[in-house]
Design a protein around this motif. Structure first.
Motif, PDB file in Angstrom:
ATOM      1  N   ALA A 269       0.826  -1.202   0.000  1.00  0.00           N
ATOM      2  CA  ALA A 269       0.000   0.000   0.000  1.00  0.00           C
ATOM      3  C   ALA A 269       0.858   1.249   0.000  1.00  0.00           C
ATOM      4  N   ALA A 270       2.049   1.150   0.581  1.00  0.00           N
ATOM      5  CA  ALA A 270       2.917   2.333   0.652  1.00  0.00           C
ATOM      6  C   ALA A 270       3.477   2.698  -0.706  1.00  0.00           C
ATOM      7  N   LYS A 271       3.337   1.819  -1.670  1.00  0.00           N
ATOM      8  CA  LYS A 271       3.782   2.039  -3.039  1.00  0.00           C
ATOM      9  C   LYS A 271       5.272   2.323  -3.142  1.00  0.00           C
ATOM     10  N   ASP A 272       6.006   1.800  -2.196  1.00  0.00           N
ATOM     11  CA  ASP A 272       7.443   2.015  -2.216  1.00  0.00           C
ATOM     12  C   ASP A 272       8.089   0.743  -2.753  1.00  0.00           C
ATOM     13  N   MET A 273       8.550   0.804  -3.978  1.00  0.00           N
ATOM     14  CA  MET A 273       9.007  -0.429  -4.631  1.00  0.00           C
ATOM     15  C   MET A 273      10.237  -1.014  -3.968  1.00  0.00           C
ATOM     16  N   GLU A 274      11.118  -0.149  -3.544  1.00  0.00           N
ATOM     17  CA  GLU A 274      12.340  -0.633  -2.899  1.00  0.00           C
ATOM     18  C   GLU A 274      11.996  -1.462  -1.683  1.00  0.00           C
ATOM     19  N   LYS A 275      11.154  -0.828  -0.860  1.00  0.00           N
ATOM     20  CA  LYS A 275      10.801  -1.488   0.396  1.00  0.00           C
ATOM     21  C   LYS A 275      10.054  -2.794   0.115  1.00  0.00           C
ATOM     22  N   LEU A 276       9.199  -2.730  -0.882  1.00  0.00           N
ATOM     23  CA  LEU A 276       8.435  -3.930  -1.230  1.00  0.00           C
ATOM     24  C   LEU A 276       9.374  -5.055  -1.635  1.00  0.00           C
ATOM     25  N   PHE A 277      10.345  -4.690  -2.458  1.00  0.00           N
ATOM     26  CA  PHE A 277      11.301  -5.681  -2.934  1.00  0.00           C
ATOM     27  C   PHE A 277      11.994  -6.378  -1.774  1.00  0.00           C
ATOM     28  N   THR A 278      12.504  -5.590  -0.843  1.00  0.00           N
ATOM     29  CA  THR A 278      13.228  -6.208   0.272  1.00  0.00           C
ATOM     30  C   THR A 278      12.289  -6.988   1.178  1.00  0.00           C
ATOM     31  N   THR A 279      11.079  -6.459   1.385  1.00  0.00           N
ATOM     32  CA  THR A 279      10.145  -7.194   2.253  1.00  0.00           C
ATOM     33  C   THR A 279       9.819  -8.556   1.660  1.00  0.00           C
ATOM     34  N   VAL A 280       9.495  -8.549   0.381  1.00  0.00           N
ATOM     35  CA  VAL A 280       9.148  -9.824  -0.259  1.00  0.00           C
ATOM     36  C   VAL A 280      10.332 -10.777  -0.194  1.00  0.00           C
ATOM     37  N   ASN A 281      11.520 -10.241  -0.434  1.00  0.00           N
ATOM     38  CA  ASN A 281      12.713 -11.077  -0.379  1.00  0.00           C
ATOM     39  C   ASN A 281      12.851 -11.747   0.979  1.00  0.00           C
ATOM     40  N   ASP A 282      12.665 -10.949   2.004  1.00  0.00           N
ATOM     41  CA  ASP A 282      12.792 -11.499   3.357  1.00  0.00           C
ATOM     42  C   ASP A 282      11.736 -12.556   3.626  1.00  0.00           C
ATOM     43  N   VAL A 283      10.529 -12.249   3.230  1.00  0.00           N
ATOM     44  CA  VAL A 283       9.453 -13.196   3.504  1.00  0.00           C
ATOM     45  C   VAL A 283       9.681 -14.513   2.770  1.00  0.00           C
ATOM     46  N   MET A 284      10.098 -14.415   1.518  1.00  0.00           N
ATOM     47  CA  MET A 284      10.294 -15.649   0.757  1.00  0.00           C
ATOM     48  C   MET A 284      11.427 -16.469   1.330  1.00  0.00           C
ATOM     49  N   LEU A 285      12.437 -15.777   1.878  1.00  0.00           N
ATOM     50  CA  LEU A 285      13.532 -16.545   2.455  1.00  0.00           C
ATOM     51  C   LEU A 285      13.120 -17.241   3.736  1.00  0.00           C
ATOM     52  N   GLU A 286      12.004 -16.843   4.295  1.00  0.00           N
ATOM     53  CA  GLU A 286      11.510 -17.575   5.451  1.00  0.00           C
ATOM     54  C   GLU A 286      10.916 -18.908   5.052  1.00  0.00           C
TER      55      GLU A 286
END
Lengths: 347, 350, 833
Positions: A269-286
């Protein structure tokens, strides 16, 4: 799997290992919970001993197989049941060859005469039963091969087909059977049953655990009981059962914590692509399963009242696309990232 | 002595450095009398196999470490004889059925039946059952998984299955419901750095002291939270340099470098010549056995790093997702990789 | 003779006659428009309308038109200007030889007064080339007097030897040359009047135009692919370096087979000392692989013949399973042949699926041989020599697919040679040569020959076939759409697809659709792949990269069609692929490409080969199979997955085993390098790891550069290294590092094997080939015990001897699980794992 029908009494050590699903299966028709219509009809047939070909359908874990097995037990008693009932489920070979050989051969056999003792105790009608469990995974060729067999030997054999989706059964077969619809269990009944199981097995638990188990299982009682059993196993500390917490249930079920989903949606929702990228990366690595993430995102967003209907329809479309691609076998990371970036345009 | 990856592998559950709760859980399971079927999943390099082997050691003792490889033969339906490899010890078996491609169903049926029908002769063994580890369970075909389900039911007295996979999406629900799911997440960067530190100390690697933690952190970041990669990276850097400091260049993998160069040149300028260059690069990568999906993913990530506009990023991700599906459904990877780059270039021009 | 109306003159004599038409009027009167047509009909034959197309320059001096009439034909003459001519009313005229007569229209017919009368002269003789009726149809050289007369009248030459004796020599008598077989004048026959021969040749050609050229063997026509197989080394096309290498390999067998000494005293091709007692090459079987039709079998045959061997060929058409093949092979390898030449076993097409029996025969041979060598070296003759024969004849095996599963067991024992497709220029030269010898050179233009070579992609056999079967009467057309040969067709179609001309688009589209639908190939994959490879190279008009982006969607569509066909048997959907092909035309065709002939690059195939090689390499690394010696140790393998190998493990391992030294410049001297402690530690560690991972360092010969260099075995460079620059850097580094590593590795392995430290009786046997059963394990162990004891005592240094007490050797035999219960292992396995 050795047929449930043939299980005799077990040694105590073995009884620990049997799944609770089997152990607590309803043993007679009265035990079957909340399927009143079907049970009533079947009870009547018990008296008349005239059974039609049956087709049971409905969502999983609602008691279809249990009903049939209970019926068979009540009809034949433990002695006859081995010779009178053939059970084939999705684990067995059910290709067209097997239909032609095994099923047909069994259907052809003449019915043996029951002993007087058995006759006294059980109705013992003069026909056999063939149970085809999970019939919707049979190929249509195999189903076609079945049609004629059903008709020809209907004097000595009755068929009982069990499936989840009636549309997967070909019409000729469906028309030869009388259909029984099994409704999903209502909560009260299911909860009562689950509590009964938990108490008999002396499961030490937190409050609200059973409700959560039912919620996760989506009304599927079998799944709920299996979860409960796995949770108990995990908490065994040398024959002592520690308390089962809500958290551990979630962990066993592979449910993604709400907090994680919340993080993802917030980043989107924050529309911040950078942050989204890192968040998704972290989640997937879980290591969370993407299908699970998808389903939870769906639950969260579609049931969210603050979103507009047109937003919701666009969200549905995005969810559909992602689901389609995941089932084609696409890479999870890319698809989840795409899901969230598309959502960022909508939210 | 072997590579550090192998040397410093924890051999028992207590020795694992991170995810203590998983270790506790597995230990509890191992000591209970009822060991369930397991489905262990998580990203690569997270330590799934290590923990499984440690669990086995807990179950059966150190005899599981003595492993050997057998070649078994079996016959397919079309009467073709195939061979595959089985790693085994006295108490367990390990197979990778997806190596057989479409014949994996036969492997599972035959092998598991054979194993299950032989009872454990060793009376000193604590358990009646044997453990069968199935690697790459998410690459199993549907038929193989159906066969597996049947076998799980029939032979659960003699066999316990441990399935290893990267994700659970490709595993059919009946199998998931019969197994206990164990999720092994990738270690965090801090945890990776801690392990690297431990290894450095043990091997007396010369690192500039003041920069120690930063150097290790940098290496952990480069490994992408993949512990196997991190340890190999450490060893390679030690072999290539005498001292480690912030000035020593972190080793880049060649294939990543190639992709990076390609994307850099595409970001600079787009033309047909670039597409031709891309084609040769893609062919080369494919012939070096880099999977096409990995290539797509890496190109996408690199592009995202270099592009500024957010809307363009969204478009690129969408294109990546579309072409990812095409790679799964289609057969010629080069068509789709090139198509992806062409469309990205068109999008960038607008 | 003038013909009277109503009478029919007869031709008699049974001779063919010539009819000459001579107009009676002067040329000036003849004008084109008034020349009527005349109808000629022979008896029962078809009426032929012969119109005398005179042009204004009709000149009576010019030879009048000639028509040949067969004997006993009667000629119907009449003016066909009106249909009435064909009625039976028209009179028939017959002619006799040497008659001339005046022909005029019959009076009963309405005359066309403009039609001039014509004189017909019949003459017989002056036909060019008409043979004498009595003589035979072809001139024979029997008419040519032999250059030398009969024996009795041959001239003699007298000579006197140094010792005074007189001798006389008779001139050699040339044999009579019968040219009947080839139909050609044998040009090597000197002393013949060449001009006469030429004129006779022309005669013959004219006469024999309709007769088919007779081939070497009178039984039907022979395939050019067979007829023009190279017979000598110089005729071979392509792969010269490989051919020379094969010659060298065969030469190494000469000592063993013929008892000839080698040039370089007993050294193997890679400059190592040959441990073999017969100085045979280290790998005793040669395995040649490559695409079909480039000359692999031919090379084997030619080279073996040149080295003086006889060929025993066993190919896919022979019964290759069972006991009979074993006998056949053994006989060919051990017995002498009638011709007195030794045999070479050429096993063709060994990559068939069911060849396990045959492959086992070959591997058994090698195995027995190696055991015999081992026994020989230990100077123990084990009983009956005959049961363990040495392999005394070379074996050459040929296959197409190196990665066929049947070959897995064979490959470790073979010297593997890769045959590549010969260069196009060489093939073109050879084809032109063949065409010239077959006298079909005129039928094909240079461009067409080049096209044929291109299309068939280096497969000489199919080029020859194509040329042979298209050199018929009509002549070939490489781009003709009516030919059924699909190989050529797709190539031509691809070329057509990129060109556009000025006609309306709809018309062109229709034409192309028909063209493509007539394509008789199986599917359109070849065309689509060709278009894909080519579209980047042609000229087309585009804004940005819109067109490549668009075509990628269509290619996906095509891909889906293909998958659908395979998965659900929906082969009908493949016909939609034509649309994809036409889309290429729509997007990429351009006027500028009209009539240009593009060379379609085939990157796909090369990369597929490279992929196969790398895939197998990684597979060998992870799996046991029989390459167990090359694989990673079990404990490591258990931790690795196939995907992670190429992504991270192999690249990093490669960097680990090739450490970076300080001060590499002064690297030549090993001691200087090792003096540096850091370097020493690195080298030792690298050697340790090499030993652990079962990677060896060998001196390998690089065929391309014909040099020897140290190289890892197995070499993971092909998986790891990208771009040529990196490969060169690696190569440079290797020349520095590897010698040092090799020495260290040797030291390390020796240390490992010595019993000074803990004896590692690690009975982890990895999958083995079957070993023959020993009679009695106890005896076996007893024998070895003594031997080992001696070795021990020899190796140990003095102080060690003193230090250690009497050694006892304990052997613990771990029974493995399941099928290891009755497994015989040899002593060597325990030590040399």
């Amino acid at each position: 799997m050795s047929s449930i029908l043939t299980q005799t009494s077990e040694t105590p050590s073995e009884s620990q290992h049997t799944p609770w699903v089997e152990k607590y299966r309803p043993k007679n028709l009265d035990d079957v919970a909340s399927q009143d219509h079907a049970v009533a009809v079947l009870k009547k047939t018990l008296q008349s001993a005239n059974l039609p070909h049956m087709l049971f359908y409905g969502p999983p874990g609602t008691g279809k197989t249990s009903t049939v097995l209970a019926l068979a037990k009540e009809l034949y008693g433990p002695n006859l049941i081995k010779s009178r009932v053939l059970e084939l489920n999705a684990s067995d070979e059910r290709g067209i060859l097997i239909v032609r050989q095994k099923v047909k051969t069994f259907a052809r056999l003449t019915v043996s005469n029951p002993s007087a003792d058995d006759l006294a105790r059980y109705p013992c009608p003069p026909y056999k039963i063939i149970i085809l469990d999970e019939a919707d995974s049979m190929t249509s060729d195999a189903q076609s091969a079945l049609r004629r067999t059903m008709e020809t030997y209907s004097g000595v054999t009755r068929f009982c087909l069990i499936c989840n989706y009636i549309t997967r059964i070909i019409d000729p077969l469906a028309s030869r059977c009388s259909k029984f619809r099994f409704r999903p269990l209502d909560d009260a009944n299911a909860l009562a049953r689950l509590a009964h199981v938990a108490d008999t097995e002396r499961v030490n638990r937190e409050a609200g655990v059973l409700e959560q188990v039912l919620r996760i299982a989506n009304g599927d009682l079998r799944k709920a009981i299996t979860f409960l059993q796995s949770a108990t196993r995990l908490h065994l500390d040398g024959d002592e059962v520690a308390e089962i917490t809500n958290k551990s249930i979630l962990e066993i079920a592979g449910v993604v914590p709400d907090e994680v989903i919340g993080r993802l949606i917030a980043a989107s929702a924050a529309k911040d692509m950078e942050k989204l990228f890192t968040t998704v990366n972290d989640v997937m690595l879980e290591g969370w399963s993407s299908v699970q993430i998808l389903s939870q995102v769906h639950d969260l967003l579609i049931l969210d009242d603050s979103l507009q209907p047109d937003q919701k329809s666009r969200i549905s479309r995005v969810l559909f696309e992602t689901d389609k691609r995941l089932s084609a076998g696409a890479d999870e990371h890319v698809q989840v990232l795409n899901l969230l970036s598309q959502l960022s345009l909508i939210l | 002595m072997s590579l550090w990856v192998d040397k410093y592998r924890p051999k028992s559950l207590e020795a694992t450095d991170y995810h203590p709760e998983i270790a506790d859980r597995l230990k509890a399971l191992a000591s209970s009398s009822d060991f369930p079927h397991l489905l262990v999943y998580g990203p690569p390099g997270a330590g799934k196999k290590t923990r499984i082997l440690a669990t086995l050691q807990q179950l059966y003792g150190p005899a599981v470490e003595k492993m050997k490889i057998d070649v078994r033969q079996f016959q397919t339906a079309s009467n073709r004889k195939l061979e595959f490899n089985v790693v085994s010890s006295s108490y367990h078996l390990e197979i990778t059925p997806s190596d057989m491609g479409n014949n994996d169903r036969v492997v599972i049926q035959d092998l598991l039946k054979e194993v299950a029908q032989t009872e454990q002769v060793d009376f000193s063994g604590k358990h009646r059952f044997k453990v069968v580890i199935i690697n790459e369970a998410d690459s199993l075909t549907r038929d193989a998984q159906a066969a597996l389900r049947r076998t799980m039911e029939k032979y659960s007295g003699n066999i316990r299955l441990v399935l290893l996979s990267n994700t659970t999406s490709n595993i059919i629900p009946p199998i998931k419901s019969r197994c206990l799911l164990v999720r092994v997440a990738a270690p965090s960067e801090a945890e990776v750095a801690t392990i690297l530190d431990k290894v450095c100390k043990k091997e007396s690697v010369s690192v500039v002291e003041t920069e120690r933690s930063q150097v290790l952190q940098l290496m952990a970041a480069h490994s992408g939270r993949n512990l196997r990669k991190a340890l190999l990276l450490l060893e390679a850097m030690v072999m290539q340099n005498d001292h480690l400091s912030l000035k020593t260049p972190v080793i880049q993998l060649d294939w990543e470098g190639v992709i990076r160069d390609l994307t850099a040149s595409v970001l600079k300028e787009r033309s047909v010549a670039k597409l031709q260059l891309a084609r040769t690069v893609f062919y080369e990568l494919l012939s070096h056995c880099i999977p096409a999906k990995v290539i797509l993913k890496t190109v996408c990530w690199e592009l995202l790093r270099g592009v500024q506009r957010d809307s363009l990023k969204v478009e690129i991700i969408e294109l990546a997702s579309v072409f990812d599906e095409r790679l799964s459904l289609g057969q010629k990877a080069i068509f789709h990789l090139e198509g992806f780059l062409a469309k990205v270039m068109v999008a960038m021009e607008q | 003779m003038s013909i009277e109306e109503g009478k029919t003159p007869e031709i008699s004599g049974g001779k063919d006659i010539l009819l000459e038409l001579v107009p009676e009027m002067s040329p000036a009167e003849v004008n084109t428009n008034s020349l009527p047509d005349f109808l000629f009909r022979a008896n029962g034959g078809v009426s032929t309308l012969l119109s005398l197309e005179g042009d204004a320059a009709y000149d009576s001096a010019v030879a009048p038109p000639l028509f040949t009439l067969k004997a006993a034909d009667s000629l119907l003459l009449g003016s066909p200007a009106r249909d009435a001519v064909l009625s039976s009313d028209a009179p028939a005229f017959s002619f006799k030889a040497s008659d001339s007569f005046l022909l005029s229209k019959p009076v009963s017919e309405p005359t066309d007064t403009t039609a001039p009368p014509f004189t017909f002269k019949v003459s017989e003789s002056s036909l060019l080339g008409k043979p004498e009726p009595s003589s035979s149809s072809r001139p024979s050289l029997s008419n040519i007097p032999p250059a030398y007369s009969a024996t009795s009248s041959r001239p003699k030459v007298d000579a006197k030897l140094l010792n005074g004796r007189e001798v006389s020599f008779k001139r050699r008598c040339r044999k009579q040359i019968d040219e009947g077989i080839t139909g050609m004048v044998d040009e090597r026959h000197y002393g013949v009047n060449i001009n006469e021969l030429y004129s006779r040749l022309e005669l013959m050609n004219l006469v024999n135009e309709d007769r088919p050229v007779r081939a070497k063997k009178p039984t039907g026509s022979v395939l050019w692919a067979e007829k023009w197989r190279p017979n000598t080394f110089f005729d071979l096309v392509g792969n010269e370096k490989t051919n020379r290498y094969i010659l060298q390999w065969l030469k190494q067998w000469s000592r063993a087979v013929f008892g000839q000494p080698l040039e370089r005293s007993g050294k193997l091709a890679d400059n190592e000392v040959n441990p073999d007692p017969f100085q045979r090459p280290r790998k005793k079987i040669l395995l040649i692989h490559g695409p079909p039709g480039i000359g692999k079998t031919t090379v084997a045959h030619v080279l073996s013949k040149q080295m003086g061997y006889d060929i025993m060929e066993i190919n896919a058409s022979d019964e290759r399973s069972g006991v009979r093949i074993k006998d056949k092979v053994h006989n060919s390898l051990t017995s002498m042949t009638f011709s007195g030449k030794p045999n070479v076993l050429v096993a063709d097409e060994v990559d068939g699926a069911a060849e396990n029996g045959f492959i086992r025969v070959l591997t058994d041979l090698i195995y027995h041989d190696s055991r015999a060598v081992a026994n020989y070296q230990r100077e123990k003759s084990r009983g009956d020599r005959k049961k363990q024969p040495f392999l005394m004849r070379p074996i050459i095996t040929i296959c197409n697919d190196l990665y066929a599963p049947a070959l897995e067991k064979l490959k470790p024992h073979c010297e593997i040679l890769s045959f590549k497709k010969p260069g196009e220029r060489l093939i073109r030269e050879r084809l032109t040569e063949v065409l010239r010898l077959e006298r079909k050179l005129g039928l094909f233009t240079k461009k067409e020959v080049a096209d044929v070579v291109n299309v068939n992609g280096g497969d000489i056999r199919s080029c020859l076939n194509y040329l042979q079967f298209n050199s018929g009467d009509k002549g070939p057309s490489v781009s003709q759409t009516s030919t059924k040969d699909t190989q050529v067709n797709w190539y031509a179609i691809v070329n057509r697809l990129f060109s556009r001309n000025n006609r309306p688009a709809v018309e062109q589209f229709g034409e192309l659709t028909r063209l493509i639908e007539n394509y008789s190939g199986n599917n359109y994959d070849k065309i689509i792949n060709g278009c894909f490879s080519l579209y980047q190279l042609v000229y087309y008009h585009d804004e940005g990269l819109r067109k490549p982006a668009e075509i990628s969607d269509w290619l996906y569509f095509n891909d889906l069609l293909g998958s659908n066909a395979v998965v659900s048997d929906g082969f009908d959907s493949l016909s939609y692929s034509t649309v994809v092909v036409l889309k290429f035309w729509d997007l990429f065709s351009d006027l500028n490409n009209y009539n240009s002939n593009f060379r379609i690059p085939n990157l796909d195939y090369e990369h597929f080969q490279a992929f196969q090689h790398n895939y197998t390499l990684i597979g060998d690394c992870l799996n046991s199979s029989l390459h167990h010696a090359l694989a990673f140790p079990v404990s490591l393998r258990v931790l690795l997955q196939r995907q992670s190998m190429s992504l991270e493990v192999l690249p990093l391992v490669n960097k680990i085993i090739l450490p970076e030294f300080q001060k590499q410049a002064s690297s030549a001297n090993r001691s200087i390098l090792m003096a540096n402690k850091g370097n020493k530690a690195k080298v030792e560690r690298a050697a340790e790891i090499l030993h652990e991972l079962n990677i060896e360092i060998h001196n390998k010969r690089n065929i391309e550069t014909s040099t020897f260099a140290l190289e890892f075995e197995p070499c993971y460079d092909s998986v790891v290294a990208f771009t040529d620059i990196l490969e060169k850097q690696l190569a440079q580094k290797k020349t520095v590092v590897l010698p040092v590593l090799a020495e260290e590795l040797l030291k390390f392995t020796k240390k490992r094997r010595s019993p000074a430290g803990a004896v590692e009786t690690d009975a982890t046997t990895k999958g083995e080939t079957k070993r023959p059963k020993h009679t009695n394990s106890m005896d076996f162990f007893k024998n070895r015990y003594d031997e080992l004891n001696n070795t021990l005592n020899r190796d140990m240094s003095e102080d060690r001897k003193r230090a250690s007490a009497q050694h006892r050797i304990w052997v613990k035999y771990h029974e493995g699980f399941s099928n290891a219960v009755r497994k015989n292992i040899t002593w060597n396995d325990l030590w040399e794992n």
